[in-house]
Design a protein around this motif. Structure first.
Motif, PDB file in Angstrom:
ATOM      1  N   GLY A  66     -24.373 -90.118 -68.167  1.00 41.93           N
ATOM      2  CA  GLY A  66     -24.317 -91.133 -69.206  1.00 41.93           C
ATOM      3  C   GLY A  66     -23.798 -90.662 -70.538  1.00 41.93           C
ATOM      4  N   ALA A  67     -23.326 -89.429 -70.612  1.00 43.63           N
ATOM      5  CA  ALA A  67     -22.891 -88.876 -71.892  1.00 43.63           C
ATOM      6  C   ALA A  67     -21.444 -89.257 -72.174  1.00 43.63           C
ATOM      7  CB  ALA A  67     -23.052 -87.361 -71.893  1.00 43.63           C
ATOM      8  N   SER A  68     -21.244 -90.513 -72.543  1.00 39.92           N
ATOM      9  CA  SER A  68     -19.908 -90.954 -72.922  1.00 39.92           C
ATOM     10  C   SER A  68     -20.026 -91.820 -74.164  1.00 39.92           C
ATOM     11  CB  SER A  68     -19.244 -91.738 -71.788  1.00 39.92           C
ATOM     12  OG  SER A  68     -19.827 -93.017 -71.673  1.00 39.92           O
ATOM     13  N   PRO A  69     -18.988 -91.864 -74.976  1.00 37.71           N
ATOM     14  CA  PRO A  69     -19.028 -92.716 -76.180  1.00 37.71           C
ATOM     15  C   PRO A  69     -19.219 -94.191 -75.834  1.00 37.71           C
ATOM     16  CG  PRO A  69     -17.155 -91.215 -76.261  1.00 37.71           C
ATOM     17  CD  PRO A  69     -17.762 -91.079 -74.905  1.00 37.71           C
ATOM     18  N   GLU A  70     -18.665 -94.622 -74.699  1.00 34.64           N
ATOM     19  CA  GLU A  70     -18.798 -96.015 -74.302  1.00 34.64           C
ATOM     20  C   GLU A  70     -20.260 -96.384 -74.052  1.00 34.64           C
ATOM     21  OE1 GLU A  70     -16.628 -93.899 -72.938  1.00 34.64           O
ATOM     22  OE2 GLU A  70     -14.695 -94.723 -73.549  1.00 34.64           O
ATOM     23  N   THR A  71     -20.986 -95.492 -73.385  1.00 34.26           N
ATOM     24  CA  THR A  71     -22.406 -95.745 -73.124  1.00 34.26           C
ATOM     25  C   THR A  71     -23.179 -95.843 -74.439  1.00 34.26           C
ATOM     26  OG1 THR A  71     -22.244 -94.501 -71.059  1.00 34.26           O
ATOM     27  CG2 THR A  71     -24.447 -94.915 -71.896  1.00 34.26           C
ATOM     28  N   TYR A  72     -22.982 -94.867 -75.308  1.00 29.25           N
ATOM     29  CA  TYR A  72     -23.706 -94.854 -76.575  1.00 29.25           C
ATOM     30  C   TYR A  72     -23.376 -96.078 -77.430  1.00 29.25           C
ATOM     31  CZ  TYR A  72     -25.302 -93.592 -81.185  1.00 29.25           C
ATOM     32  OH  TYR A  72     -25.905 -93.611 -82.412  1.00 29.25           O
ATOM     33  N   ASP A  73     -22.096 -96.425 -77.514  1.00 28.30           N
ATOM     34  CA  ASP A  73     -21.692 -97.579 -78.331  1.00 28.30           C
ATOM     35  C   ASP A  73     -22.292 -98.881 -77.805  1.00 28.30           C
ATOM     36  OD1 ASP A  73     -20.238 -95.868 -79.924  1.00 28.30           O
ATOM     37  OD2 ASP A  73     -18.287 -96.391 -79.034  1.00 28.30           O
ATOM     38  N   SER A 122     -24.584-104.593 -71.226  1.00 29.73           N
ATOM     39  CA  SER A 122     -25.534-104.018 -70.262  1.00 29.73           C
ATOM     40  C   SER A 122     -24.806-103.557 -69.008  1.00 29.73           C
ATOM     41  CB  SER A 122     -26.614-105.036 -69.884  1.00 29.73           C
ATOM     42  OG  SER A 122     -27.353-105.394 -71.008  1.00 29.73           O
ATOM     43  N   ASP A 123     -23.843-104.352 -68.541  1.00 31.27           N
ATOM     44  CA  ASP A 123     -23.054-103.995 -67.367  1.00 31.27           C
ATOM     45  C   ASP A 123     -22.249-102.727 -67.631  1.00 31.27           C
ATOM     46  OD1 ASP A 123     -22.041-104.623 -64.686  1.00 31.27           O
ATOM     47  OD2 ASP A 123     -20.137-104.942 -65.734  1.00 31.27           O
ATOM     48  N   LEU A 124     -21.691-102.605 -68.822  1.00 31.66           N
ATOM     49  CA  LEU A 124     -20.932-101.405 -69.181  1.00 31.66           C
ATOM     50  C   LEU A 124     -21.823-100.163 -69.130  1.00 31.66           C
ATOM     51  CD1 LEU A 124     -18.384 -99.976 -70.290  1.00 31.66           C
ATOM     52  CD2 LEU A 124     -19.201-100.540 -72.573  1.00 31.66           C
ATOM     53  N   VAL A 125     -23.035-100.280 -69.650  1.00 33.73           N
ATOM     54  CA  VAL A 125     -23.970 -99.151 -69.631  1.00 33.73           C
ATOM     55  C   VAL A 125     -24.257 -98.735 -68.189  1.00 33.73           C
ATOM     56  CG1 VAL A 125     -26.324 -98.421 -70.155  1.00 33.73           C
ATOM     57  CG2 VAL A 125     -25.015 -99.693 -71.859  1.00 33.73           C
ATOM     58  N   VAL A 126     -24.565 -99.697 -67.328  1.00 32.78           N
ATOM     59  CA  VAL A 126     -24.887 -99.395 -65.927  1.00 32.78           C
ATOM     60  C   VAL A 126     -23.690 -98.756 -65.227  1.00 32.78           C
ATOM     61  CG1 VAL A 126     -25.475-100.417 -63.694  1.00 32.78           C
ATOM     62  CG2 VAL A 126     -26.661-101.160 -65.758  1.00 32.78           C
ATOM     63  N   GLN A 127     -22.495 -99.278 -65.450  1.00 28.47           N
ATOM     64  CA  GLN A 127     -21.298 -98.710 -64.827  1.00 28.47           C
ATOM     65  C   GLN A 127     -21.040 -97.281 -65.287  1.00 28.47           C
ATOM     66  OE1 GLN A 127     -17.854-101.217 -65.271  1.00 28.47           O
ATOM     67  NE2 GLN A 127     -18.917-103.003 -64.475  1.00 28.47           N
ATOM     68  N   GLU A 128     -21.200 -97.025 -66.574  1.00 31.88           N
ATOM     69  CA  GLU A 128     -20.981 -95.673 -67.093  1.00 31.88           C
ATOM     70  C   GLU A 128     -21.996 -94.684 -66.524  1.00 31.88           C
ATOM     71  OE1 GLU A 128     -18.620 -94.234 -69.164  1.00 31.88           O
ATOM     72  OE2 GLU A 128     -17.515 -96.081 -68.842  1.00 31.88           O
ATOM     73  N   LEU A 129     -23.254 -95.121 -66.413  1.00 32.84           N
ATOM     74  CA  LEU A 129     -24.276 -94.245 -65.833  1.00 32.84           C
ATOM     75  C   LEU A 129     -23.953 -93.930 -64.380  1.00 32.84           C
ATOM     76  CD1 LEU A 129     -27.547 -95.788 -67.306  1.00 32.84           C
ATOM     77  CD2 LEU A 129     -26.425 -93.675 -68.002  1.00 32.84           C
TER      78      LEU A 129
END
Length: 87
Positions: free
Chosen positions: A65-72, A10-17
């Motif tokens: 948010g369009a990064s592979p890290e976010t999607y994964d 969840s933290d990774l998603v927020v950071q990527e966004l």
């Protein structure tokens, strides 16, 4: 998946966004839908809106948010939720 791993994703998603938002962003709205059909790959649909500056001008010309890290990370959280509901 333990709660620590879920929190890290969840933290990774927020950071990527936040990383992909414009520099002077004030508000960010992000919605992702995963459509999963048995025997096929997931179909992904994401919608993002970002408001920038003191005037809160909406911008839609960025790929937020369009990064592979976010999607994964979102996919891993989704798969964990499915496994949790089956137990």
């Amino acid at each position: 998946m333990n709660s620590l791993q879920s929190a890290e994703l969840s933290d990774l998603v927020v950071q990527e966004l936040a990383y992909t938002a414009p520099k002077d962003w004030r508000k960010l709205a992000y919605y992702q839908e995963l459509l999963v059909q048995p025997g096929t790959s997931s179909r992904n649909k994401a919608t993002a809106r970002c408001w920038i500056g003191n005037e809160m001008v909406q911008t839609a010309n960025r790929s937020i948010g369009a990064s592979p890290e976010t999607y994964d990370a979102i996919l891993a959280l989704h798969e964990n939720a499915i496994k949790g509901s089956n137990e």
